[in-house]
Design a protein around this motif. Structure first.
Motif, PDB file in Angstrom:
ATOM      1  N   GLU A 292       0.821  -1.206   0.000  1.00  0.00           N
ATOM      2  CA  GLU A 292       0.000   0.000   0.000  1.00  0.00           C
ATOM      3  C   GLU A 292       0.856   1.258   0.000  1.00  0.00           C
ATOM      4  O   GLU A 292       1.939   1.290   0.588  1.00  0.00           O
ATOM      5  CB  GLU A 292      -0.848  -0.074   1.281  1.00  0.00           C
ATOM      6  CG  GLU A 292      -1.934   0.900   1.385  1.00  0.00           C
ATOM      7  CD  GLU A 292      -2.816   0.571   2.594  1.00  0.00           C
ATOM      8  OE1 GLU A 292      -3.637  -0.354   2.514  1.00  0.00           O
ATOM      9  OE2 GLU A 292      -2.683   1.265   3.609  1.00  0.00           O
TER      10      GLU A 292
ATOM     11  N   GLU B  54      -3.871  10.548  12.651  1.00  0.00           N
ATOM     12  CA  GLU B  54      -4.889   9.490  12.696  1.00  0.00           C
ATOM     13  C   GLU B  54      -5.981   9.807  13.708  1.00  0.00           C
ATOM     14  O   GLU B  54      -5.747  10.481  14.706  1.00  0.00           O
ATOM     15  CB  GLU B  54      -4.222   8.167  13.080  1.00  0.00           C
ATOM     16  CG  GLU B  54      -3.349   7.637  11.954  1.00  0.00           C
ATOM     17  CD  GLU B  54      -2.634   6.345  12.318  1.00  0.00           C
ATOM     18  OE1 GLU B  54      -3.319   5.405  12.764  1.00  0.00           O
ATOM     19  OE2 GLU B  54      -1.409   6.291  12.148  1.00  0.00           O
TER      20      GLU B  54
ATOM     21  N   GLU C 157      -8.014   1.479   7.959  1.00  0.00           N
ATOM     22  CA  GLU C 157      -8.524   0.132   8.230  1.00  0.00           C
ATOM     23  C   GLU C 157      -9.945   0.223   8.776  1.00  0.00           C
ATOM     24  O   GLU C 157     -10.361   1.255   9.297  1.00  0.00           O
ATOM     25  CB  GLU C 157      -7.641  -0.592   9.248  1.00  0.00           C
ATOM     26  CG  GLU C 157      -7.655   0.084  10.614  1.00  0.00           C
ATOM     27  CD  GLU C 157      -6.980  -0.723  11.713  1.00  0.00           C
ATOM     28  OE1 GLU C 157      -6.707  -1.914  11.515  1.00  0.00           O
ATOM     29  OE2 GLU C 157      -6.753  -0.142  12.782  1.00  0.00           O
TER      30      GLU C 157
HETATM   31  P1  AMP Z   1      -3.461  -1.205  10.870  1.00  0.00           P
HETATM   32  O1  AMP Z   1      -3.133  -2.502  11.537  1.00  0.00           O
HETATM   33  O2  AMP Z   1      -3.985  -1.316   9.482  1.00  0.00           O
HETATM   34  O3  AMP Z   1      -4.209  -0.282  11.783  1.00  0.00           O
HETATM   35  O4  AMP Z   1      -2.084  -0.420  10.757  1.00  0.00           O
HETATM   36  C1  AMP Z   1      -1.331  -0.131  11.908  1.00  0.00           C
HETATM   37  C2  AMP Z   1      -0.773   1.255  11.808  1.00  0.00           C
HETATM   38  O5  AMP Z   1       0.086   1.355  10.684  1.00  0.00           O
HETATM   39  C3  AMP Z   1      -1.824   2.319  11.582  1.00  0.00           C
HETATM   40  O6  AMP Z   1      -2.428   2.738  12.752  1.00  0.00           O
HETATM   41  C4  AMP Z   1      -0.995   3.401  10.946  1.00  0.00           C
HETATM   42  O7  AMP Z   1      -0.312   4.135  11.943  1.00  0.00           O
HETATM   43  C5  AMP Z   1      -0.006   2.654  10.130  1.00  0.00           C
HETATM   44  N1  AMP Z   1      -0.455   2.552   8.726  1.00  0.00           N
HETATM   45  C6  AMP Z   1      -1.210   1.588   8.182  1.00  0.00           C
HETATM   46  N2  AMP Z   1      -1.433   1.827   6.883  1.00  0.00           N
HETATM   47  C7  AMP Z   1      -0.788   2.967   6.596  1.00  0.00           C
HETATM   48  C8  AMP Z   1      -0.638   3.746   5.400  1.00  0.00           C
HETATM   49  N3  AMP Z   1      -1.154   3.379   4.250  1.00  0.00           N
HETATM   50  N4  AMP Z   1       0.081   4.883   5.486  1.00  0.00           N
HETATM   51  C9  AMP Z   1       0.659   5.266   6.647  1.00  0.00           C
HETATM   52  N5  AMP Z   1       0.546   4.582   7.802  1.00  0.00           N
HETATM   53  C10 AMP Z   1      -0.159   3.440   7.773  1.00  0.00           C
END
Ligand code: AMP
Ligand code: GLY
Length: 425
Positions: free
Chosen positions: A191, A198, A289
């Motif tokens: 990605e 956030e 997410e």
């Molecule tokens: P998730 O498990 O999808 O919540 O991802 C964990 C953390 O990774 C998120 O809270 C963000 O801080 C970071 N993260 C996930 N996807 C992205 C993205 N596309 N760009 C920047 N940070 C991301």
């Protein structure tokens, strides 16, 4: 109404605390719960993933409603299992079925859903062993940093932000070819990296309509100034000062409504909480997410600010009667500060006695997370041990009350961040 709440963390203590205040709640059971939930109802000694014990409990205790706190039983199909039981057809259930829970349980499923419904999210590619070479080429073509995500649940560890192509290619190879996160990384989402702040937005949906709960910001890093390793969450603030009316209106029209309409159009069986993990890029919300449950520690600030009767809201969600219900919120700031075990999020010891739990302060709420009862006293039993939620007219005032209360609590190795809400002071 007799209610069974599943889970054992700070989120479940906050949900139990809120549900127990409802005149519609006659008995509240929590499985497995913790010593905090035991103050709100009756703890039962089985896991939130023990489907047989859950069904037996529903029958034995004439349960009317099951509220599923964590994602694991949802992703494993608890809702389907309950619905398939002929003797439990009267149950009201809060949580999506297994197919709909893939919004959290599969990153690729969630991304495809967002694409189908025009919901703003980072550009991505989806890869398995079958198109592994294409994945390597895709990664090489990405700007840095690049984000790799194990498709399945990986206990919060499955997201890697890689700053060089070499690192990304190596991690991608380990995820797919060496099962770095087990079966969860047999598929990987690659990605675009999004840069911004956030926030967590929560809806309760009946599958067609929704109510928006107070939003929150959580603090994921272990260290002050958002440094160090990721944790389950070290504190939270609600409301979120940068989420003003104009921004929240964009969140509603660009993210929340297309999502809820998408659930309806695709006939998802989804009655429960939707957690939108958002990032504000410039002035625009983008979805990082979905989770199919409430956040932790966000729940510990969202529930205290919610003035509606939670059991009434959950009943309406389960019965598809949310249309027309409005949400009342405490206008003050609520903040929570989490006390964790020394060493967390790495290795830590458990079983230390906790002192100072009984010194109740007038306008603070102490929620248990990783605590247990041992020989009549309360001891630590997890990384995140407990949190203190306080209200204030400013973020700083609320955080100061939480920190004051935590100074009166002690256990060996206890640590908490002193700077929750720092950017809003
Ligand atoms: P998730 O498990 O999808 O919540 O991802 C964990 C953390 O990774 C998120 O809270 C963000 O801080 C970071 N993260 C996930 N996807 C992205 C993205 N596309 N760009 C920047 N940070 C991301
Ligand atoms: N605090 C983030 C989560 O519950 O996933």
């Amino acid at each position: 109404m007799n209610i069974l709440l599943l889970g054992s963390g700070g989120r479940e203590h906050a949900l139990a605390w809120k549900m127990a205040q409802s005149p519609n709640c006659s008995s509240l059971f929590i499985a497995p719960g913790n010593p905090g939930t035991a103050q709100c109802g009756t703890n039962l000694p089985f896991a939130a993933t023990d489907f047989e014990a859950i069904k037996k409990c529903c029958a034995d205790n004439a349960i009317n409603m099951v509220v599923i706190g964590p994602e694991e039983p949802l992703v494993k199909g608890l809702v389907n299992e309950l619905k398939a039981d002929a003797s439990l057809q009267h149950l009201l259930i809060i949580g999506p079925d297994q197919y709909a829970a893939q919004l959290e349980g599969s990153k690729a499923f969630a991304k495809a859903f967002m694409q189908r419904h025009g919901i703003p999210t980072a550009a991505y590619g989806e890869f398995t062993g079958d198109n592994f070479e294409a994945g390597l080429e895709y990664i090489k073509a990405q700007k840095l940093p690049v984000v790799l995500k194990a498709d399945g649940l990986a206990a919060g560890k499955g997201v890697l932000i890689c700053t060089t192509h070499e690192e990304a290619l190596s991690e991608f190879t380990q995820m797919i070819q060496q099962a770095k996160f087990g079966a969860a990384s047999s598929k990987v989402v690659v990605e675009e990296f999004l840069s911004g702040i956030e926030l967590s937005v929560f809806a309760l949906t009946d599958g067609r309509h929704y109510v928006l709960l107070p939003e929150a910001k959580d603090y994921k890093r272990i260290g002050e100034g958002d440094s160090g390793l990721n944790t389950g969450g070290m504190g939270a603030v609600s409301p979120v000062p940068f989420a003003d009316d104009a921004f929240m209106q964009k969140v509603i029209t660009k993210v929340v409504e297309p999502t809820i309409n998408g659930l309806g159009k695709e006939a998802f069986d989804y009655k429960g909480f939707v957690f939108f993990g958002l990032i504000k890029v410039g002035d625009e919300p983008m979805v990082i997410e979905y989770n199919c449950r409430m956040g932790d520690p966000e729940t510990e600030v969202v529930m205290p600010r919610l003035q509606n009767d939670l059991v009434h809201l959950l009943t309406a969600a389960a019965q598809q009667k949310l249309e027309g219900i409005s949400i009342q919120k405490d206008p003050r700031f609520a903040t929570t500060v989490m006390a964790v075990s020394g060493g967390y999020p790495g290795d830590y010891a458990k079983g230390f006695a906790i002192d100072g739990l009984q010194n109740d302060a007038a306008d603070t709420l102490l929620f248990h997370a990783g605590t247990a009862e041992k020989d009549g006293s309360i001891v630590t039993s997890g990384g995140r041990v407990l949190c203190v939620t306080s209200f204030g007219n400013t973020v700083a005032e609320a955080v100061a009350k939480s920190k004051d209360r935590l100074v009166g609590v002690s256990f060996e190795g206890m640590y908490f961040r002193k700077d929750i809400g720092y950017e809003f002071e």
